[in-house]
Motif scaffolding. Structure first.
Motif, PDB file in Angstrom:
ATOM      1  N   TYR A   1      71.435  14.920  -0.866  1.00 26.62           N
ATOM      2  CA  TYR A   1      70.186  15.748  -1.258  1.00 26.62           C
ATOM      3  C   TYR A   1      69.388  16.760  -0.555  1.00 26.62           C
TER       4      TYR A   1
ATOM      5  N   HIS B   1      73.166  10.019  -2.845  1.00 28.92           N
ATOM      6  CA  HIS B   1      73.318  11.053  -3.886  1.00 28.92           C
ATOM      7  C   HIS B   1      72.067  11.779  -3.050  1.00 28.92           C
ATOM      8  N   TRP B   2      71.080  11.073  -2.843  1.00 27.47           N
ATOM      9  CA  TRP B   2      69.547  11.145  -2.447  1.00 27.47           C
ATOM     10  C   TRP B   2      70.083  12.032  -0.579  1.00 27.47           C
TER      11      TRP B   2
ATOM     12  N   LYS C   1      70.966  22.277  -6.249  1.00 31.57           N
ATOM     13  CA  LYS C   1      71.908  20.783  -6.982  1.00 31.57           C
ATOM     14  C   LYS C   1      72.911  21.036  -5.692  1.00 31.57           C
TER      15      LYS C   1
ATOM     16  N   LEU D   1      67.726  11.413  -9.782  1.00 27.97           N
ATOM     17  CA  LEU D   1      69.250  12.441  -9.080  1.00 27.97           C
ATOM     18  C   LEU D   1      69.671  12.091 -10.376  1.00 27.97           C
TER      19      LEU D   1
END
Length: 294
Positions: free
Chosen positions: A200, A196-197, A257, A235
């Protein structure tokens, strides 16, 4: 354990002691008067002590029976309490929901008062699971899981698309003037959402930084609490972030997002029997909650 008496004999003894009659005890337990009497005689034979004095009209406890009865009642009450606590009240009006611990605490529990207000007769049990591969046990009426949609021997129904946003303590926003400032801040990583990071930062058009900076936790609930303690930026699912931002505990510093790599699903065991009507009411509520929240 080998010295424990037969539980059926124990139940007959407790019922007859409480009701003062073999006949009444039999009616309560679905047994004949003779069966209750035989159970108590068998219990007395095993213990080597007479527990009851029989008369034509009633039964009275002997001194041994009076001494034994409190322990018997406590043991039966403890067993009933443990059974209820672990496996729930299986009455027609009861519904047991199981969901990941973060969803239980941050999404479902805050919304339950509204459901109970609309349906005051509902008896809800909300159970939490940490890992998504927990066995779908019998006794669970409704199961919510976060994942990719496939679990063996289960039918899954997607409940909507999930997005991920950053959250942090309000004080942290003073240090976050632009998205690139995230590179220098402590980042909270959640197991199961390892990319996720990286994704992102790619969405921001930035090179993903080293993963060395930050803390790793195993639930979104832990990530939220760590962020609230000014332990870094996490997150989390947008639906959770919006709830927390509304309380003022955390803020969403940037609007950017990304789609989550996992979504929420409603699970049913393959070849499951018909659902209780009250469970269908709660299931419809869960669909609305997860489709319309966030």
């Amino acid at each position: 354990m080998q010295t424990l008496p037969n539980l059926i004999w124990i139940r007959s003894f407790e019922a007859a002691s409480r009701l003062g009659s073999f006949t009444a005890a039999g009616q309560e337990l679905g047994l004949t008067q003779a069966a209750v009497s035989n159970h108590i005689s068998s219990l007395e034979s095993q213990l080597g002590h007479q527990l009851m004095e029989r008369t034509t009209r009633k039964v009275d406890l002997t001194a041994s029976g009076k001494a034994y009865l409190p322990a018997v009642r406590k043991a039966l009450q403890d067993l009933a309490g443990s059974t209820e606590g672990l496996f729930g009240n299986r009455t027609p009006g009861s519904v047991t929901i199981r969901a990941p611990i973060s969803e239980s605490v941050l999404i479902i529990a805050p919304a339950l008062p509204g459901l109970q207000l609309d349906h005051p007769g509902l008896d809800i049990r909300l159970l939490s699971a940490i890992w998504a591969d927990t066995v779908l046990e019998t006794g669970i009426d409704l199961e919510i899981r976060l994942g990719t949609g496939y679990w063996p021997n289960m039918r899954s129904e997607a409940l909507g698309t999930e997005f991920v946003v950053p959250v942090c303590h309000p004080e942290f926003t003073k240090k976050l003037k632009k998205p690139s400032d995230l590179i220098e801040k402590k980042r909270i990583h959640t197991l199961g959402f390892d990319d996720h990071w990286e994704r992102y930062f790619e969405e921001l058009g930035l090179d993903p930084p080293s993963r060395s900076a930050g803390v790793t936790v195993d639930t979104s609930l832990a990530a939220v609490e760590l962020a609230a303690a000014q332990g870094g930026v996490a997150l989390v699912l947008e639906r959770i972030a919006l709830r927390l931002a509304a309380t003022g505990r955390l803020v969403i510093p940037f609007e950017t997002k990304i789609p989550s790599s996992q979504s929420h699903y409603l699970l049913h065991r393959e070849n499951a029997g018909p659902q209780k009507p009250v469970a269908r009411v709660v299931e419809a509520w869960l669909r609305q909650l997860f489709a319309g929240d966030g």
